[in-house]
Enzyme design. Sequence first.
Site, PDB file in Angstrom:
ATOM      1  N   SER A  92       1.032  -1.202  -0.240  1.00  0.00           N
ATOM      2  CA  SER A  92       0.016  -0.060   0.166  1.00  0.00           C
ATOM      3  C   SER A  92       0.778   1.148   0.197  1.00  0.00           C
ATOM      4  O   SER A  92       2.030   1.200   0.488  1.00  0.00           O
ATOM      5  CB  SER A  92      -0.825  -0.200   1.364  1.00  0.00           C
ATOM      6  N   TYR A 129      -2.885  -0.784  10.043  1.00  0.00           N
ATOM      7  CA  TYR A 129      -3.029  -1.196   8.586  1.00  0.00           C
ATOM      8  C   TYR A 129      -1.608  -0.850   8.207  1.00  0.00           C
ATOM      9  O   TYR A 129      -0.969  -1.667   7.449  1.00  0.00           O
ATOM     10  CB  TYR A 129      -4.017  -0.335   7.871  1.00  0.00           C
TER      11      TYR A 129
END
Length: 258
Positions: A142, A155
Site C-alpha cells: 500500500s 494497517y
Amino acid sequence: MKFSLKNKTAIVTGGGSGIGKAISKTLAEQGAHIHILELNVDNAAITKNEIEEIGGKAEVHQCNVVNQKDVLEVISAISEKSPIDILINNAGIAHVGNVENTPEDAFDRVYNVNVKGVYNCIYAVVPHMKKKGSGVIINMASIASSVGISDRFAYSMSKGAALTMTYSVAKDYVKDGIRCNCISPARIHTPFVDGFINENYPDTKEEMFEKLSQTQPIGRMGLPEEVANLALYLCSDEASFVTGTNFPIDGGFIKLNG
C-alpha cells in the site's frame, strides 16, 4: 502474444472481490489457471463463474490464510495437480485508528491476516517454486507502506511488513529463479470503499466519495482493473528482469502530494 500466461498456475488469495477478483479475471484472460483461496466461497464462486464464462479456468478453495495448516494443505493439493508458477498475496483487512484507539484485538486481527497470512502463503509456496526453479510472488502492499497516512496505525504496520517481506524474499531466492515484487495502491474504488462510505457517511455519500477521490492528485480513485494490469505485467515473462521492487499505483499520491 505479449503477457501470455498460458499453461501457468496462479494462486490468488482473497480473489472473491475487489482487487483480488480483478487480478484473478485478468490473469485468467491471459491463459492462467486460477486457484482462488477465500474464506467467503460464495464470492469466490462468482469470480470462478465469470472466469469460466470467458473461457478461462478457475478453482475455489476455502482457506483461512491465518491458519498455516490450512494453507499448507491447500497449496500441497494444488501442487499435486500442477506446478505452482504464481502467488498473489492479496487477502487483507483494514482498520481505521491511531495507536490510542487501536485495541489489542484489532491489532492482532490485522496482523494475523495482513502479515501472518502473507508469511503463511510464502512459506507454503517457496519450496515448490524452488523445486521447479522458477516462480513469481506478488505481495499487495500500500502507499501506507511508504508514507504516513492518518488514522491507519495497524494497517500501515501490516503493509510495511508486506513491503519488507518482499525485499527479503526477493533477496533470499533470486538464485532459485523466484521473483518477488509488491504493488502499493492508493485508494482504489472497490466494494469496500462503497461500504465504508455508506456506513460512515450515509447522508453525504456523494460529497465524501468526491473528497476521497481528490486525495489522489490525478483527481480520481484507481480501478481494480488498473491494479490487475500491473500485476499481469509483473507475472509475465516480459517482467523477467524485475524483482525486489515496490510498484506504487497511486495517481501521483506519494510523489505529488505536498
